[in-house]
Design an enzyme around this catalytic site. Structure first.
Site, PDB file in Angstrom:
ATOM      1  N   ASN A 278       0.522   4.580  -1.808  1.00  0.00           N
ATOM      2  CA  ASN A 278       1.546   4.017  -0.703  1.00  0.00           C
ATOM      3  C   ASN A 278       0.054   3.540   0.106  1.00  0.00           C
ATOM      4  O   ASN A 278      -0.705   3.663   1.061  1.00  0.00           O
ATOM      5  CB  ASN A 278       2.315   5.050   0.339  1.00  0.00           C
ATOM      6  CG  ASN A 278       2.242   4.789   1.920  1.00  0.00           C
ATOM      7  OD1 ASN A 278       1.888   3.893   2.192  1.00  0.00           O
ATOM      8  ND2 ASN A 278       3.091   6.112   2.311  1.00  0.00           N
ATOM      9  N   TRP A 279       0.446   1.988   0.652  1.00  0.00           N
ATOM     10  CA  TRP A 279      -1.232   1.446   0.982  1.00  0.00           C
ATOM     11  C   TRP A 279      -0.964   1.517   2.545  1.00  0.00           C
ATOM     12  O   TRP A 279      -1.709   1.334   3.526  1.00  0.00           O
ATOM     13  CB  TRP A 279      -1.488   0.499   0.782  1.00  0.00           C
ATOM     14  CG  TRP A 279      -2.177  -0.138  -0.772  1.00  0.00           C
ATOM     15  CD1 TRP A 279      -2.306   0.648  -1.432  1.00  0.00           C
ATOM     16  CD2 TRP A 279      -1.790  -1.250  -0.878  1.00  0.00           C
ATOM     17  NE1 TRP A 279      -2.788   0.749  -2.676  1.00  0.00           N
ATOM     18  CE2 TRP A 279      -2.749  -0.877  -2.793  1.00  0.00           C
ATOM     19  CE3 TRP A 279      -2.027  -2.472  -0.537  1.00  0.00           C
ATOM     20  CZ2 TRP A 279      -2.843  -1.861  -3.230  1.00  0.00           C
ATOM     21  CZ3 TRP A 279      -1.822  -3.548  -1.763  1.00  0.00           C
ATOM     22  CH2 TRP A 279      -2.610  -3.523  -2.869  1.00  0.00           C
ATOM     23  N   LYS A 280       0.017   2.289   3.108  1.00  0.00           N
ATOM     24  CA  LYS A 280       0.348   1.315   4.473  1.00  0.00           C
ATOM     25  C   LYS A 280       0.369   0.400   5.546  1.00  0.00           C
ATOM     26  O   LYS A 280       0.484  -0.236   4.505  1.00  0.00           O
ATOM     27  CB  LYS A 280      -0.148   3.237   5.351  1.00  0.00           C
ATOM     28  CG  LYS A 280      -0.652   4.897   5.171  1.00  0.00           C
ATOM     29  CD  LYS A 280      -0.119   5.632   5.497  1.00  0.00           C
ATOM     30  CE  LYS A 280      -0.168   7.338   4.289  1.00  0.00           C
ATOM     31  NZ  LYS A 280      -0.062   8.303   5.420  1.00  0.00           N
TER      32      LYS A 280
ATOM     33  N   HIS B 161       9.642   8.364   5.778  1.00  0.00           N
ATOM     34  CA  HIS B 161       8.347   8.994   5.514  1.00  0.00           C
ATOM     35  C   HIS B 161       8.217   9.414   7.137  1.00  0.00           C
ATOM     36  O   HIS B 161       8.956   8.642   8.161  1.00  0.00           O
ATOM     37  CB  HIS B 161       7.194   7.571   5.465  1.00  0.00           C
ATOM     38  CG  HIS B 161       6.225   7.705   5.285  1.00  0.00           C
ATOM     39  ND1 HIS B 161       5.542   8.528   6.177  1.00  0.00           N
ATOM     40  CD2 HIS B 161       4.783   8.672   4.250  1.00  0.00           C
ATOM     41  CE1 HIS B 161       3.955   9.372   5.628  1.00  0.00           C
ATOM     42  NE2 HIS B 161       4.597   8.781   4.682  1.00  0.00           N
TER      43      HIS B 161
ATOM     44  N   SER C 198      -2.318  14.375   1.165  1.00  0.00           N
ATOM     45  CA  SER C 198      -3.887  14.726   0.926  1.00  0.00           C
ATOM     46  C   SER C 198      -4.603  14.816  -0.852  1.00  0.00           C
ATOM     47  O   SER C 198      -5.088  15.794  -0.992  1.00  0.00           O
ATOM     48  CB  SER C 198      -4.542  15.470   1.443  1.00  0.00           C
ATOM     49  OG  SER C 198      -4.291  15.712   2.706  1.00  0.00           O
TER      50      SER C 198
ATOM     51  N   GLY D 174      -1.231   8.809  -0.433  1.00  0.00           N
ATOM     52  CA  GLY D 174      -1.425   7.295   0.958  1.00  0.00           C
ATOM     53  C   GLY D 174      -2.972   7.178   0.486  1.00  0.00           C
ATOM     54  O   GLY D 174      -3.721   6.546   0.140  1.00  0.00           O
TER      55      GLY D 174
ATOM     56  N   GLU E 146       6.902  16.053   1.072  1.00  0.00           N
ATOM     57  CA  GLU E 146       5.603  15.096   1.965  1.00  0.00           C
ATOM     58  C   GLU E 146       5.697  16.351   3.264  1.00  0.00           C
ATOM     59  O   GLU E 146       5.949  15.689   3.923  1.00  0.00           O
ATOM     60  CB  GLU E 146       5.331  14.437   2.215  1.00  0.00           C
ATOM     61  CG  GLU E 146       4.163  13.843   2.295  1.00  0.00           C
ATOM     62  CD  GLU E 146       4.352  12.294   2.472  1.00  0.00           C
ATOM     63  OE1 GLU E 146       3.486  12.089   0.790  1.00  0.00           O
ATOM     64  OE2 GLU E 146       4.891  11.282   3.217  1.00  0.00           O
TER      65      GLU E 146
HETATM   66  P1  PGA Z   1      -2.442  10.753   2.204  1.00  0.00           P
HETATM   67  O1  PGA Z   1      -0.803  10.300   2.505  1.00  0.00           O
HETATM   68  O2  PGA Z   1      -2.542  10.783   1.095  1.00  0.00           O
HETATM   69  O3  PGA Z   1      -3.186  10.512   2.774  1.00  0.00           O
HETATM   70  O4  PGA Z   1      -1.902  12.361   3.136  1.00  0.00           O
HETATM   71  C1  PGA Z   1       0.000  10.681   1.843  1.00  0.00           C
HETATM   72  C2  PGA Z   1       1.497   9.764   2.558  1.00  0.00           C
HETATM   73  O5  PGA Z   1       1.213   9.844   3.895  1.00  0.00           O
HETATM   74  O6  PGA Z   1       2.271   9.117   2.047  1.00  0.00           O
END
Ligand code: PGA
Length: 244
Positions: free
Chosen positions: A7-9, A92, A207, A225, A162
């Protein structure tokens, strides 16, 4: 078979970087087995990222619950399918926080997703805080699952445990341990069974990086992420998954 979802956001800042990152990820994951990978770029890069993907699948980070028409700024399931998207992240916690999505909104998106034969990557655990105990977490997961999936026939789904506090940018100071993730993943598997969903995979997200991924192998896959922006880190994760 595990699933590795990137998930590149809202990253990176240019199309050129996005294509380069996708190429690097494809190169780095090649040769490892035992998992399927999905890359979820921001909407503007989906088309160009698709052109360099060979093994990974294409995902989107959100979609509209509406089919077509006067919905400024929204992107429909049909449009995503036309671009080659197969997976869509739904619900999300960052969308709940910043765009105030409700569970009802998420349910509508889920319905549109399954009606168009896209595979939803449904996130459960938004709004949880680091001080919530397991009993509270389970009651929130159950309530979210019931409200979101109510009345929807689901053939195939990915569900991600999550909790908001585990996301790297939440800075809560808490990352779940192996036992906690295993317990919640099994809890969600039971919820899925009681909903009579035939094909499901229960993932963990929050994380995850190359140093801790081995703690979370009880899950069927991972929603990644920050670490997914680093092709080398994904390579190290793939190496560990393929050894299991
Ligand atoms: P993160 O994000 O791996 O940076 O904690 C995960 C997500 O929000 O899908």
């Amino acid at each position: 078979m595990k699933h590795l979802i990137a998930n590149w956001k809202m990253n990176p800042s240019t199309e050129e970087e996005a294509v380069e990152m996708a190429e690097d990820i494809e190169g780095n994951l090649a040769g490892y087995t035992g998992f399927s990978s999905v890359i979820c770029p921001p909407f503007p890069y989906i088309h160009s990222v698709r052109s360099v993907l060979q093994n990974s699948n294409l995902g989107a980070q959100d979609m509209s619950p509406y089919k077509r028409g006067a919905y400024t700024g929204q992107v429909s399931a049909e449009q995503l399918k036309d671009l080659g998207v197969r997976y869509v992240i739904i619900g999300h916690s960052e969308r709940r926080k910043y765009t105030h999505e409700t569970l009802k909104d998420i349910g509508s998106k889920l319905r549109a997703c399954v009606e168009h034969n896209l595979v939803p990557v449904l996130c459960l655990g938004s709004g949880l805080t680091a001080s919530d105990d397991d009993a509270k977490i389970k009651s929130v997961l159950r309530a979210q699952m019931e409200e979101i999936t109510h009345g929807i026939y689901i053939d195939s789904i990915f569900i991600t445990y999550e909790p908001t506090w585990a996301i790297s940018t939440s800075n809560s100071g808490r990352i779940p341990d192996r036992e906690h993730v295993s317990e919640m993943v099994n809890f969600i598997r039971d919820l899925v069974d009681s909903n009579q969903i035939e094909n499901s995979s229960v993932l963990y997200g929050g994380s995850i990086n190359a140093n801790n991924i081995k703690e979370f192998m009880s899950a069927d896959g991972f929603l990644v992420g920050s670490a997914s922006l680093h092709p080398q880190e994904l390579k190290e994760m793939a190496a560990q998954i393929s050894q299991t």
